[in-house]
Design an enzyme around this catalytic site. Structure first.
Site, PDB file in Angstrom:
ATOM      1  N   GLY A  66      -4.423 -10.657   1.908  1.00 55.95           N
ATOM      2  CA  GLY A  66      -5.833 -10.284   1.982  1.00 55.95           C
ATOM      3  C   GLY A  66      -6.530 -10.588   3.311  1.00 55.95           C
ATOM      4  O   GLY A  66      -5.704 -11.239   4.213  1.00 55.95           O
ATOM      5  N   TYR A  67      -7.655 -10.214   3.508  1.00 57.77           N
ATOM      6  CA  TYR A  67      -8.398 -10.284   4.874  1.00 57.77           C
ATOM      7  C   TYR A  67      -9.699 -11.096   4.866  1.00 57.77           C
ATOM      8  O   TYR A  67     -10.400 -10.900   4.038  1.00 57.77           O
ATOM      9  CB  TYR A  67      -8.577  -8.760   5.547  1.00 57.77           C
ATOM     10  CG  TYR A  67      -7.278  -8.178   5.966  1.00 57.77           C
ATOM     11  CD1 TYR A  67      -6.866  -8.257   7.304  1.00 57.77           C
ATOM     12  CD2 TYR A  67      -6.745  -7.496   4.806  1.00 57.77           C
ATOM     13  CE1 TYR A  67      -5.681  -7.660   7.653  1.00 57.77           C
ATOM     14  CE2 TYR A  67      -5.411  -7.025   5.165  1.00 57.77           C
ATOM     15  CZ  TYR A  67      -4.658  -7.048   6.446  1.00 57.77           C
ATOM     16  OH  TYR A  67      -3.561  -6.493   6.983  1.00 57.77           O
TER      17      TYR A  67
END
Lengths: 154, 154
Positions: B28-29
């Site tokens: 994820g970011y």
């Protein structure tokens, strides 16, 4: 992860200046999103990468990792959003509690805030007489907000 | 910091599937800004926090830090942008070079890309016959872009 429980105040005099020890800090942001800030900070010879979640009351999730100083310098100069935040932090003990007073420079010149970290949201503490109005939760005073809306332009 | 020099291709058959070893990845970011992505990745029992700068040609600055698995899980579930990226990575050696083939699931189901990391931008290498069109530098294929513009909606 730790949960950071902090309260933040303005100051109403310079009396704190002679009471503690002062270090310079330079920090920048890889994300200033309110849900997920990512901060690079250099403090003396040490550097950290710090991730913070959204604030809930006086509390905020925090994940902190030490990183090499030269890599922090590269991230600050090459990648972080502009401008960087430059400030000094003075640590003062008052009635057994640690206060951190941040004096900002550059675009935030003139801003001074004092923070105290607590064990619980309900914890009580003595206010030094140089403490002014409480600004906990006021997003304008979040360091990440001071990039886009610096104090000298309020 | 390291400089990551990578070229990326589509694949034109499933021939690679029997040639290598496969691991699952979940990532994820914390930032998907083109100038500074911050990625949290869990791969088996290890987790990393990876910062990447803007791409220049085939190259991109990269800073990577190992972080505890439980903290990565917390960052993925509590802080990272939605959706998360789920994929498998299969590592295949072809004529002495390592190819990483990522097969995506969820909103990016159907997308398969193969990457090769190089020592220099000018380095030559042999193309396996299952390699298709080159997509290096096409921002649609950046993992950070696949969050906002997933493959199934192209």
């Amino acid at each position: 992860m730790s949960v950071e429980i902090e309260r933040k105040f303005l100051v109403r005099s310079n009396a704190w200046k002679t009471l503690g020890t002062t270090v310079s800090m330079r920090q920048g942001y890889l994300s200033t999103h309110a849900d997920r800030t990512v901060r690079v900070r250099v403090e003396g010879k040490t550097a950290t990468l710090t991730i913070k979640g959204r604030s809930h009351g006086f509390s905020r999730g925090e994940w902190e990792y030490p990183i090499p100083l030269d890599e922090a310098d590269a991230l600050l100069s090459e990648l972080c959003e502009r401008p960087l935040i430059e400030k000094t932090r003075t640590c003062v003990t008052h009635e057994g509690m640690l206060w951190e007073i941040d004096e900002f420079f550059g675009d935030n010149q003139g801003l001074v805030v004092a923070e105290i970290e607590l064990e619980s949201e309900a914890q009580t503490f003595a206010l030094p007489d140089w403490i002014g109005e409480e600004v906990t939760g006021d997003v304008r005073y979040f360091n990440a907000s001071l990039l886009r809306h610096p104090f000298t332009r309020w």
